[in-house]
Enzyme design. Structure first.
Site, PDB file in Angstrom:
ATOM      1  N   GLU A  45      -9.633 -14.276  19.688  1.00  0.00           N
ATOM      2  CA  GLU A  45      -9.111 -13.092  20.383  1.00  0.00           C
ATOM      3  C   GLU A  45      -8.594 -13.499  21.764  1.00  0.00           C
ATOM      4  OE1 GLU A  45     -11.958  -9.882  20.614  1.00  0.00           O
ATOM      5  OE2 GLU A  45     -10.443  -8.497  21.404  1.00  0.00           O
ATOM      6  N   ASN A 192      -8.707  -2.253  14.418  1.00  0.00           N
ATOM      7  CA  ASN A 192     -10.027  -2.850  14.661  1.00  0.00           C
ATOM      8  C   ASN A 192     -10.957  -1.798  15.263  1.00  0.00           C
ATOM      9  OD1 ASN A 192     -11.864  -5.300  15.369  1.00  0.00           O
ATOM     10  ND2 ASN A 192     -11.640  -4.232  17.325  1.00  0.00           N
ATOM     11  N   GLU A 193     -12.145  -1.716  14.753  1.00  0.00           N
ATOM     12  CA  GLU A 193     -13.171  -0.803  15.274  1.00  0.00           C
ATOM     13  C   GLU A 193     -12.564   0.538  15.709  1.00  0.00           C
ATOM     14  OE1 GLU A 193     -15.787  -2.759  18.107  1.00  0.00           O
ATOM     15  OE2 GLU A 193     -16.483  -4.160  16.580  1.00  0.00           O
ATOM     16  N   TYR A 272     -23.217  -7.708  14.702  1.00  0.00           N
ATOM     17  CA  TYR A 272     -23.620  -8.740  15.658  1.00  0.00           C
ATOM     18  C   TYR A 272     -25.143  -8.833  15.718  1.00  0.00           C
ATOM     19  CZ  TYR A 272     -18.870  -9.295  17.419  1.00  0.00           C
ATOM     20  OH  TYR A 272     -17.532  -9.590  17.523  1.00  0.00           O
ATOM     21  N   GLU A 329     -16.280  -9.696  11.837  1.00  0.00           N
ATOM     22  CA  GLU A 329     -16.893 -10.129  13.105  1.00  0.00           C
ATOM     23  C   GLU A 329     -18.399 -10.222  12.901  1.00  0.00           C
ATOM     24  OE1 GLU A 329     -15.783  -8.018  16.702  1.00  0.00           O
ATOM     25  OE2 GLU A 329     -13.713  -7.824  15.993  1.00  0.00           O
ATOM     26  N   GLN A 378     -16.930 -15.918  18.284  1.00  0.00           N
ATOM     27  CA  GLN A 378     -15.565 -16.310  18.032  1.00  0.00           C
ATOM     28  C   GLN A 378     -15.490 -17.837  18.051  1.00  0.00           C
ATOM     29  OE1 GLN A 378     -12.752 -14.227  20.491  1.00  0.00           O
ATOM     30  NE2 GLN A 378     -13.669 -12.226  20.074  1.00  0.00           N
TER      31      GLN A 378
HETATM   32  O1  AHR Z   1     -15.771 -10.059  19.582  1.00  0.00           O
HETATM   33  C1  AHR Z   1     -15.787  -9.285  20.747  1.00  0.00           C
HETATM   34  C2  AHR Z   1     -15.516  -7.823  20.477  1.00  0.00           C
HETATM   35  O2  AHR Z   1     -16.561  -7.269  19.734  1.00  0.00           O
HETATM   36  C3  AHR Z   1     -14.299  -7.493  19.661  1.00  0.00           C
HETATM   37  O3  AHR Z   1     -13.132  -7.457  20.415  1.00  0.00           O
HETATM   38  C4  AHR Z   1     -14.622  -6.136  19.128  1.00  0.00           C
HETATM   39  O4  AHR Z   1     -13.994  -5.875  17.899  1.00  0.00           O
HETATM   40  C5  AHR Z   1     -16.134  -6.144  19.012  1.00  0.00           C
HETATM   41  O5  AHR Z   1     -16.693  -5.019  19.552  1.00  0.00           O
END
Ligand code: AHR
Length: 528
Positions: A45, A192-193, A272, A329, A378
């Site tokens: 990103e 995205n999201e 995450y 992600e 990432q």
């Molecule tokens: O990976 C960092 C961020 O986490 C991304 O931009 C977003 O999609 C997520 O909230």
């Protein structure tokens, strides 16, 4: 370092405690679903030093580069056989206007990267630079369109620019920027999201938009897009359900003709590994005690239940598994390193991160029938990175080594690895954490087994009863370090992969001793 924050070593003079033992059966003649190589995908990103300083140093840099792309990074990633790279975000994707990133660099307009550090983005890394990067890496591009603040026309024209061969307006524009042939773009993300940074939408509102964007995301020439609708946060199964309901008769498409036939072929979600207590206090990436380590592993192992939850909902609407599930992600998210920009999400990476990665891969392998792609967040210098750059130095993180050791699983057939008897466990604040994790696959008359010992301080003996074939001479590799907080820097690399010595086969039983907090792979040939 504050010693109270390190994992205690066993008292040097005490007799070693007998290692815990786990027994499992591995049926090498019962191959299951293929482990899609795209489960080992990556994510880059425009965030902090991922693109700028990570992948891109510019043509005038003294750091060796090809057309501005950092060659040490490219070489390290090529060694992982990275299958795809997602770009330009993340949250950034829904603020990105692709036309600002093509044409002569000196003419490209700047913008504010409002999500990440509020810095000015000069757009020197754009479509051509990204596609050149993918070509150097040998990775498939996964491009995310701007649904949050862009237009359908903008997205449609980007695809035309990327993939059309004839004399169309966008193909002509691409040629005027120096690229004659179209590129191949297999993966296309629809925002995205959208429930958060991507527009703050409800699932129903986004579902309509996703179908609209999907409809105008055309296949040009031979290029076939695999359109991925932006999905849920963690265990928001309802989001997945709404997206499936919205597909209606277009579910799986290809078989329907007419308007709306493109829609989307996959649904994503994000997860995450974050351990509180609050968002503001996610904990240090390198300074943590055993309790925090175990809490992290509990969070990491939740991925299995969350994948299963989404898969379960999908099975109800799509029993033939025509729609793919994509985790685009995943990874650890700790506090940024002291003194760094809080918006740059730069964190170190320890043995703990490596074990978070290894248990994720075990879960991915077990759900290979539905989960078709995953992208670590990432690749360079951001969150659970494979690589950290420090000026002209490149650091391979412990997570990098897990990706390297596991790459043989890509496109292999998953194999059932079943624990017999008791799995070693630990009580973590009332939650039962299995401290053993494993998975296996087979390809080309060879078997690859991945084994993790999550116990912070005790070794684990693993006895694998291999059934269905004779076992050829095994080769073992081990990722381990003195402490679970160990991490690599430009000047010190205590986390290394070495040969796994404590490995034997007797009567079809493979016996391996895993040191505390370690990850190992064992490969051996089997009867064809
Ligand atoms: O990976 C960092 C961020 O986490 C991304 O931009 C977003 O999609 C997520 O909230």
């Amino acid at each position: 370092m504050d010693e109270s924050l390190t994992v205690a070593d066993p008292t040097p003079d005490a007799p070693p405690a007998p290692a815990t033992r786990v027994r499992a059966v591995l049926d090498v003649d019962l191959p299951g679903p293929r482990i899609n190589r795209h489960l080992y995908g990556h994510f880059a990103e425009h965030l902090g030093r991922c693109i700028y300083g990570g992948f891109w140093v510019g043509e005038d840099s003294e750091i060796p580069n090809e057309g501005g792309l950092r060659l040490d990074v490219v070489e390290a990633l090529r060694a992982l056989d990275i299958p795809n790279l997602r770009w330009p975000g993340g949250c950034f994707a829904d603020t990105y206007h692709w036309r600002d990133g093509v044409g002569p660099r000196e003419d490209r307009p700047a913008m504010v990267n409002s999500h990440w550090g509020d810095v000015v983005e000069d757009n020197s890394f754009g479509t051509h630079e990204f596609m050149a990067l993918c070509e150097l890496l040998g990775a498939d591009p996964y491009v995310s369109a701007n649904v949050g603040s862009g237009t359908v026309r903008e997205a449609a024209e980007w695809i035309e620019y990327l993939t059309r061969a004839d004399d169309s307006p966008m193909a002509r524009l691409r040629r005027s920027h120096g690229r004659d042939e179209p590129w191949t773009v297999p993966f296309w993300g629809l925002g995205n999201e959208p429930w958060g940074c991507g527009g703050g939408m409800s699932s129903g509102a986004y579902a309509e938009l996703a179908r609209q964007y999907g409809t105008y995301s055309l296949d040009h020439g031979d290029n076939r897009l695999y359109r991925i609708a932006a999905g849920a946060a963690d265990a928001d199964y309802r989001w997945t359900e709404v997206l499936l309901q919205n597909l209606g008769r277009y579910l799986g498409d290809g078989e329907v003709t007419g308007h709306g036939k493109n829609t989307y072929q996959a649904i994503s979600f994000h997860h995450y590994t974050i351990v509180g207590p609050t968002w503001e206090e996610k904990g240090s990436a390198t300074r943590f005690d055993d309790d925090e380590y175990y809490r992290t592993m509990v969070k990491a192992t939740e991925i299995e239940r969350i994948i299963a939850g989404h898969a379960h909902v999908m099975d109800a609407y799509d029993p033939d598994k025509r729609v793919g599930l994509v985790l685009d992600e995943w990874g650890t998210w700790f506090d940024v390193e002291p003194g760094t920009n809080p918006g740059f999400l730069f964190q170190q990476n320890t043995v703990r991160d490596a074990l978070v990665a290894s248990v994720h891969f075990d879960a991915f392998h077990r759900h290979a029938d539905r989960l078709v792609m995953a992208n670590i967040a990432q690749t360079v210098n951001v969150l659970q990175a494979m690589l950290l750059t420090d000026g002209d130095a490149l650091v391979l993180t412990p997570s990098y080594h897990v990706f390297a050791m596991n790459k043989g699983h890509q496109d292999a057939a998953s194999l059932p690895l079943t624990v017999r008897g008791e799995t070693p466990v630990r009580d973590v604040d009332g939650t039962v954490l299995p401290t053993f994790s494993g998975s296996a696959s087979t390809k080309d008359a060879s078997v690859l087994v991945s084994l993790s010992n999550l116990h912070a301080t005790e070794a684990l003996v693993v006895e694998l009863d291999v059934r269905g074939s004779a076992v050829g001479a095994p080769v073992g590799r081990l990722l381990s370090a003195e402490t679970v907080t160990a991490h690599n820097t430009a000047t010190d690399t205590p986390v290394q992969v070495r040969d796994l010595d404590d490995l034997s086969v007797e009567g079809g039983v493979l016996r391996v001793t895993l040191p505390a907090h370690s990850f190992a792979t064992v490969s051996f040939t089997v009867d064809a």
